[in-house]
Design an enzyme around this catalytic site. Structure first.
Site, PDB file in Angstrom:
ATOM      1  N   GLU A   1       2.927  14.296   8.520  1.00  0.00           N
ATOM      2  CA  GLU A   1       3.278  14.816   9.840  1.00  0.00           C
ATOM      3  C   GLU A   1       2.888  16.276  10.063  1.00  0.00           C
ATOM      4  OE1 GLU A   1       7.406  14.006  10.619  1.00  0.00           O
ATOM      5  OE2 GLU A   1       7.119  11.843  10.518  1.00  0.00           O
TER       6      GLU A   1
ATOM      7  N   GLU B   1       6.590   5.375   7.701  1.00  0.00           N
ATOM      8  CA  GLU B   1       8.027   5.627   7.919  1.00  0.00           C
ATOM      9  C   GLU B   1       8.472   4.918   9.178  1.00  0.00           C
ATOM     10  OE1 GLU B   1       9.394   9.719   8.130  1.00  0.00           O
ATOM     11  OE2 GLU B   1       8.121  10.272   6.419  1.00  0.00           O
TER      12      GLU B   1
HETATM   13  C1  FCB Z   1      10.295  12.307   9.721  1.00  0.00           C
HETATM   14  C2  FCB Z   1      10.121  12.979   8.366  1.00  0.00           C
HETATM   15  C3  FCB Z   1      11.074  12.513   7.327  1.00  0.00           C
HETATM   16  C4  FCB Z   1      12.455  12.230   7.879  1.00  0.00           C
HETATM   17  C5  FCB Z   1      12.394  11.396   9.120  1.00  0.00           C
HETATM   18  C6  FCB Z   1      13.730  11.047   9.714  1.00  0.00           C
HETATM   19  O1  FCB Z   1       9.829  13.145  10.710  1.00  0.00           O
HETATM   20  O2  FCB Z   1       8.816  12.764   7.885  1.00  0.00           O
HETATM   21  O3  FCB Z   1      11.074  13.468   6.301  1.00  0.00           O
HETATM   22  O4  FCB Z   1      13.136  13.396   8.041  1.00  0.00           O
HETATM   23  O5  FCB Z   1      11.614  12.018  10.083  1.00  0.00           O
END
Ligand code: FCB
Length: 452
Positions: free
Chosen positions: A171, A358
């Site tokens: 990110e 994620e």
């Molecule tokens: C993302 C991050 C991760 C976590 C989630 C909820 O932006 O990559 O580390 O904090 O959100």
């Protein structure tokens, strides 16, 4: 079945990779041990008012001392893969000093995963820049990109093909925009100009690191992880639609387009020439080097409307009471995941295979009187997002893996320990881990795959 997908869904096949994800600073603790240096997040946590309750990562989930137990836990879930990140401050605690204790710690994780039949997915940078680099300007300083490439080379030279997939960055939008533009993440600067400059250097660092990754781990896959929060117009009006597409150019395509096509979105450059980063001609060629996969982190969407004063107004999540929100206040809108993936496939002819690196929900359910954590909202969230992914695959998007965020509750950045994303509950007093209902659902789902 814990999660319900259409029969014969590609998501039920054994060759689809499932995993759980974490990040170093969020779980490790032991911030002063074995030579690790201070990171920008240690400093940010120590700056009053930056992190909720002044929480910090000194202990976190004490993962540093509980690696074996945590690896057993991961194995017990039945996942194929584990996504974790390396703390640069453990590997290079001062410039050009390569810390054996740091390498040894991650080697234990990698070897421990392989012994357990789990594929290591390694992220080189998940936000914990060594503080000594921040003293020299951090990601605003072009030099940091070259430092990153050296660090990446040292890591890959050590671990090579034992790692299944390397992601350079997690990110960069967050590192650059939350860190240098909006100020809610470390190091906490607030400047559009600096935010875009940092973004450019992060992307450059990614490209600079790729040749060494390929050289030392020729059989691993190499890519980057981006986060996307798609923008939706408040109404069908042309103005609102334009506002939403502008916001997507600024926050999504500003990161993805240079990686895939070697150019930044025109509409943003025209509207905000003052944001355009200082760069060398060859930078975009480096940034657009081939990648084997694109990691996508997806949680929610954003609703925007046209504005007279700004580029757009951000409306969500307070549009109306009908939106379903997770405990952190993010709207649950799985259809945005399908549409995001379809939109990318349409726009980028060279879109690489996608891994959802994620996805998950903050559901702060506590243990009940029997000690069980019945996190039904999280279970529904996973079910709905797996179905949204199924729809994307059915419409032709190439997606090869999915990682649940997160293995266990952990340090949620500016929110401290107040938001719980784990499928395993962590009691921070005792460090006891308890598999939540969602964790058992994953276990059941993963064990039954390919058997129906
Ligand atoms: C993302 C991050 C991760 C976590 C989630 C909820 O932006 O990559 O580390 O904090 O959100």
């Amino acid at each position: 079945m814990a999660f319900s997908l259409p029969k014969n869904s590609p998501l039920l096949k054994k060759d689809f990779t499932y995993g759980v994800a974490t990040a170093a600073f969020q779980i490790e603790g032991a911030t002063n041990l074995d030579g690790r240096c201070e990171s920008i997040w240690d400093r940010f946590c120590r700056t009053p008012g930056k992190v909720l309750n002044d929480d910090h990562g000194d202990i976190a989930c004490d993962h540093y001392h509980r690696v074996e137990q945590d690896l057993d836990l991961i194995q017990s879930l039945g996942v194929d893969a584990y996504r974790f990140s390396i703390a640069w401050p453990r590997i290079e605690p001062s410039p050009d000093t390569w810390n054996e204790a740091g390498f040894a710690f991650y080697e234990r994780i990698i070897n421990g995963l392989i012994e357990r039949g789990i594929k290591p997915y390694l992220t080189l940078y998940h936000w914990d820049l060594p503080q000594y680099l921040e003293e020299k300007g951090g990601w605003i300083n072009r030099e940091t990109a070259y430092r990153f490439a050296v660090y990446a080379q040292k890591v890959v030279a050590r671990f090579g093909d034992r790692v299944t997939a390397y992601a350079t960055f997690n990110e960069p939008w967050c590192s650059a925009f939350l860190g240098y533009r909006f100020g809610n993440h470390a190091p906490g600067l607030q400047s559009d100009r600096l935010g875009f400059q940092a973004a450019h250097h992060l992307l450059l660092a990614h490209g600079l690191a790729l040749p060494a990754l390929r050289e030392y781990a020729p059989n691993a896959e190499h890519g980057i992880v981006l986060n996307f929060t798609p923008n939706y117009p408040l109404t069908d009006s042309k103005q609102d639609q334009q506002a939403a597409s502008f916001a997507d150019e600024e926050h999504s395509h500003w990161f993805l387009q240079p990686l895939l096509t070697g150019s930044y979105p025109k509409s943003i450059i025209e509207q905000h020439p003052e944001w355009v980063p200082t760069q060398l001609d060859e930078d975009l060629v480096i940034i657009a080097r081939d990648i084997d996969f694109l990691g996508i982190n997806f949680y929610t969407r954003q609703v925007v409307s046209a504005s007279d004063q700004e580029d757009y107004n951000i409306i969500s999540p307070q549009v109306d009471g009908s939106m379903q929100l997770t405990d952190i206040g993010w709207e649950v809108f799985p259809q945005a995941l399908t549409e995001l993936l379809q939109g990318f496939k349409k726009r980028y002819s060279n879109l690489p295979p996608i891994i959802i690196t994620e996805n998950g929900a903050a559901d702060n359910t506590s243990p009940n009187e029997n000690g069980e954590v019945i996190d039904s909202m999280r279970v529904a969230y996973y079910n709905d997002h797996l179905n949204a992914l199924h729809n994307a695959i059915e419409s032709g998007v190439n997606i090869s893996g999915y990682f649940a965020w997160s293995l266990m509750d952990n340090f949620e950045w500016a929110e401290g320990y107040s938001q719980r994303f784990g499928i395993v509950y962590v009691d921070y007093e005792t460090q006891k881990r308890t598999i939540k209902h969602s964790g058992y659902c994953w276990q059941e789902f993963l064990n039954k795959r390919g058997k129906d």
